[in-house]
Write an enzyme that holds these catalytic residues in place. Structure first.
Site, PDB file in Angstrom:
ATOM      1  N   LYS A  36      -1.967  -1.044  -3.648  1.00 28.28           N
ATOM      2  CA  LYS A  36      -3.065   0.215  -4.118  1.00 28.28           C
ATOM      3  C   LYS A  36      -2.346   0.653  -3.928  1.00 28.28           C
ATOM      4  O   LYS A  36      -1.227   1.120  -3.364  1.00 28.28           O
ATOM      5  CB  LYS A  36      -4.165  -0.148  -2.980  1.00 28.28           C
ATOM      6  CG  LYS A  36      -3.902   0.569  -1.181  1.00 28.28           C
ATOM      7  CD  LYS A  36      -4.970   0.203  -0.891  1.00 28.28           C
ATOM      8  CE  LYS A  36      -5.302   1.764  -0.611  1.00 28.28           C
ATOM      9  NZ  LYS A  36      -6.162   1.771   0.441  1.00 28.28           N
ATOM     10  N   GLU A  73       7.005  -6.831   1.257  1.00 22.33           N
ATOM     11  CA  GLU A  73       5.525  -6.311   2.465  1.00 22.33           C
ATOM     12  C   GLU A  73       5.116  -7.680   1.834  1.00 22.33           C
ATOM     13  O   GLU A  73       4.775  -8.203   2.933  1.00 22.33           O
ATOM     14  CB  GLU A  73       5.187  -5.614   1.507  1.00 22.33           C
ATOM     15  CG  GLU A  73       5.617  -4.230   2.671  1.00 22.33           C
ATOM     16  CD  GLU A  73       5.922  -3.962   3.687  1.00 22.33           C
ATOM     17  OE1 GLU A  73       5.314  -5.046   3.989  1.00 22.33           O
ATOM     18  OE2 GLU A  73       6.411  -3.264   4.085  1.00 22.33           O
ATOM     19  N   LYS A  91       0.993  -0.922  -0.167  1.00 23.70           N
ATOM     20  CA  LYS A  91      -0.186   0.082   0.496  1.00 23.70           C
ATOM     21  C   LYS A  91       1.042   0.808   0.283  1.00 23.70           C
ATOM     22  O   LYS A  91       1.714   1.569   1.335  1.00 23.70           O
ATOM     23  CB  LYS A  91      -0.900  -0.292   1.603  1.00 23.70           C
ATOM     24  CG  LYS A  91      -1.337   1.607   1.673  1.00 23.70           C
ATOM     25  CD  LYS A  91      -2.609   1.092   2.790  1.00 23.70           C
ATOM     26  CE  LYS A  91      -3.647   2.380   2.857  1.00 23.70           C
ATOM     27  NZ  LYS A  91      -4.766   2.229   3.569  1.00 23.70           N
ATOM     28  N   SER A 104      -9.917   5.386  -4.675  1.00 21.30           N
ATOM     29  CA  SER A 104     -11.047   6.497  -5.125  1.00 21.30           C
ATOM     30  C   SER A 104     -10.458   7.772  -5.729  1.00 21.30           C
ATOM     31  O   SER A 104     -11.416   8.603  -6.975  1.00 21.30           O
ATOM     32  CB  SER A 104     -11.417   7.175  -3.656  1.00 21.30           C
ATOM     33  OG  SER A 104     -10.432   7.729  -2.995  1.00 21.30           O
ATOM     34  N   TYR A 148     -15.150   1.446  -6.795  1.00 19.67           N
ATOM     35  CA  TYR A 148     -16.205   1.873  -6.893  1.00 19.67           C
ATOM     36  C   TYR A 148     -16.565   1.739  -7.588  1.00 19.67           C
ATOM     37  O   TYR A 148     -18.113   1.990  -7.828  1.00 19.67           O
ATOM     38  CB  TYR A 148     -15.832   3.450  -6.239  1.00 19.67           C
ATOM     39  CG  TYR A 148     -14.889   3.991  -5.226  1.00 19.67           C
ATOM     40  CD1 TYR A 148     -15.800   3.363  -4.389  1.00 19.67           C
ATOM     41  CD2 TYR A 148     -13.505   4.085  -5.166  1.00 19.67           C
ATOM     42  CE1 TYR A 148     -14.757   2.898  -3.248  1.00 19.67           C
ATOM     43  CE2 TYR A 148     -13.145   3.858  -4.142  1.00 19.67           C
ATOM     44  CZ  TYR A 148     -13.418   3.303  -3.120  1.00 19.67           C
ATOM     45  OH  TYR A 148     -12.425   3.725  -1.838  1.00 19.67           O
ATOM     46  N   ARG A 169     -10.306  10.074   1.953  1.00 25.45           N
ATOM     47  CA  ARG A 169     -10.597  10.789   3.435  1.00 25.45           C
ATOM     48  C   ARG A 169     -11.889  12.117   4.052  1.00 25.45           C
ATOM     49  O   ARG A 169     -11.725  11.682   5.219  1.00 25.45           O
ATOM     50  CB  ARG A 169      -9.003  11.073   3.828  1.00 25.45           C
ATOM     51  CG  ARG A 169      -8.140  10.230   3.296  1.00 25.45           C
ATOM     52  CD  ARG A 169      -6.622  10.806   3.348  1.00 25.45           C
ATOM     53  NE  ARG A 169      -5.813   9.896   3.446  1.00 25.45           N
ATOM     54  CZ  ARG A 169      -4.436   9.476   3.526  1.00 25.45           C
ATOM     55  NH1 ARG A 169      -4.060  11.254   3.451  1.00 25.45           N
ATOM     56  NH2 ARG A 169      -3.650   9.127   3.053  1.00 25.45           N
ATOM     57  N   LYS A 192       0.671   9.866   6.362  1.00 24.56           N
ATOM     58  CA  LYS A 192       1.532   8.283   6.367  1.00 24.56           C
ATOM     59  C   LYS A 192       2.515   7.825   6.045  1.00 24.56           C
ATOM     60  O   LYS A 192       2.570   6.793   6.112  1.00 24.56           O
ATOM     61  CB  LYS A 192      -0.290   8.095   5.747  1.00 24.56           C
ATOM     62  CG  LYS A 192      -1.399   7.826   6.949  1.00 24.56           C
ATOM     63  CD  LYS A 192      -2.190   7.379   6.373  1.00 24.56           C
ATOM     64  CE  LYS A 192      -3.716   7.510   7.158  1.00 24.56           C
ATOM     65  NZ  LYS A 192      -4.770   6.861   6.216  1.00 24.56           N
TER      66      LYS A 192
HETATM   67  C1  PBG Z   1      -6.735   3.290   5.590  1.00 29.17           C
HETATM   68  C2  PBG Z   1      -7.790   3.597   4.332  1.00 29.17           C
HETATM   69  C3  PBG Z   1      -7.410   4.605   3.184  1.00 29.17           C
HETATM   70  C4  PBG Z   1      -8.335   3.841   2.166  1.00 29.17           C
HETATM   71  C5  PBG Z   1      -8.254   2.653   1.864  1.00 29.17           C
HETATM   72  N1  PBG Z   1      -8.321   2.357   3.695  1.00 29.17           N
HETATM   73  C6  PBG Z   1      -7.025   5.737   3.101  1.00 29.17           C
HETATM   74  C7  PBG Z   1      -5.434   5.824   3.808  1.00 29.17           C
HETATM   75  O1  PBG Z   1      -4.780   5.163   4.164  1.00 29.17           O
HETATM   76  O2  PBG Z   1      -5.545   7.729   4.530  1.00 29.17           O
HETATM   77  C8  PBG Z   1      -8.158   4.594   0.597  1.00 29.17           C
HETATM   78  C9  PBG Z   1      -9.076   4.396  -0.325  1.00 29.17           C
HETATM   79  C10 PBG Z   1      -9.588   4.634  -1.670  1.00 29.17           C
HETATM   80  O3  PBG Z   1      -8.334   6.508  -1.348  1.00 29.17           O
HETATM   81  O4  PBG Z   1     -10.225   4.518  -2.083  1.00 29.17           O
HETATM   82  N2  PBG Z   1      -6.766   2.749   6.665  1.00 29.17           N
END
Ligand code: PBG
Length: 332
Positions: free
Chosen positions: A256, A241, A203, A282, A321, A213, A225
């Protein structure tokens, strides 16, 4: 239909693209609704369907509305959903305690879904960011650093509560070290040997999480993060990972974002026998919508093409989505 042949070619690759039937015959990759996972956002209350800033066509649903949505997804052949919970500010705290409070919204939703649709595969996002007042995926120290091991203990509590509620698969999205192994052990010790783990193994810290968010009001309020999510510059780190999560007992791996990481998907595909998924996140979704809303691209075609290419890169399944829309387009 005759055409002049002046070049004397022995091989004309265009022959295999000549008609739709031939193109279909030789098509190497196909999408199927059963390999889409629909991420959903759930909130407290009833009859609620709230739009989300910068996140076109996606809504925060109350449980009753989510049940309707799940029914509609199933009717379209989409059999898996992944739950994210919206937590009102007054229920957030520094530790994210609401995430594993017995009887919280997540457990209520899982129970309701499995009661009504036992055939649905229910995945629960396991991470603390929807529940912490600072927006990080774990417990932080005074400097804002996310503490690994205390966070892993909290995640295992959250995972156990989800398993008790009937969740099929836990999807830890936090990127803490050792959480897959600890979750597996906690599940096994409690007798949940059939509850699976889909690890968000690779990730990346991306600029494309913005709309998500907004959905959960979960943007980090201090720092970023980058000391737990990965640097988009790195490939070997993703392979490491994934290898570690596999060793720790993950049943499936997730990568992702999807479209910026097609090379990672292909490389992970070649380095593991586990099923792998990719998350069209997203920001990827909103980019497509933004282009379409300007009349610069055709939304449906762009959606299907991106999904197809994510699959071609090596993803067995795709979080998107656009799960329902893509399923509709496939049924046409
Ligand atoms: C956080 C999390 C995130 C997404 C899924 N789980 C965002 C982040 O790490 O701040 C993002 C998914 C998306 O953007 O569709 N645990």
């Amino acid at each position: 239909m005759r055409n002049p042949s002046s070049l004397q070619l022995t091989r004309r690759t265009r022959r295999n693209r000549h008609t739709q039937a031939i193109r279909d015959l030789v098509q190497e990759t196909r999408l199927h609704p059963s390999q889409f996972v629909a991420p959903v956002f759930v909130q407290e209350g009833t009859k609620k369907k709230d739009p989300i800033l910068h996140f076109p066509d996606i809504f925060r649903l109350s449980v009753d509305m989510l049940l309707k949505e799940a029914e509609s997804l199933l009717a379209h052949g989409v059999k898996t959903i992944n739950i994210f919970c919206f937590t009102p500010n007054e229920k957030k705290d520094p530790l994210g305690l609401e995430g594993y409070r017995r009887g919280n919204l997540l457990q209520e939703v899982i129970r309701a879904l499995k009661l009504e649709f036992p055939e649905l595969c229910v995945m629960a996002d396991i991470a603390l960011d929807p529940f912490t007042d600072h927006g990080h995926d774990g417990v932080i120290d005074e400097s804002g650093y996310v503490l690994n091991d205390p966070t892993v203990y909290a995640l295992s509590e959250m995972g156990l509560r989800a398993a008790e509620a009937g969740c099929d698969i836990l999807s830890p999205s936090d990127m803490m070290d050792g959480r897959v192994g600890f979750l597996r052990k906690s599940l096994d010790d409690a007798g949940f040997i059939h509850v699976g783990i889909l690890s968000y193994a690779a990730k990346y810290a991306t600029s494309l999480y913005g709309p998500f968010r907004h959905a959960l009001d979960s943007a980090p309020r201090i720092g970023d993060k980058k000391n737990y999510q990965m640097n988009p510059a790195n490939v070997r780190e993703a392979l490491l990972e994934c290898a570690l999560d596999e060793e720790e007992g993950a049943d499936m791996l997730l990568i992702k974002p999807a479209l910026t990481n097609l090379d990672i998907i292909a490389k992970v595909r070649a380095s593991t026998q586990l099923p792998i998924g990719a998350y069209q996140i997203s920001g990827e979704w909103s980019l497509l919508h933004a282009g379409a809303s300007q009349g610069w691209l055709d939304f449906d075609r762009a959606l299907m093409e991106t999904l197809l290419c994510i699959k071609r890169a090596g993803a067995d399944f795709i979080f998107t989505y656009g799960a329902k829309r893509a399923a509709q387009l496939l049924l046409k």
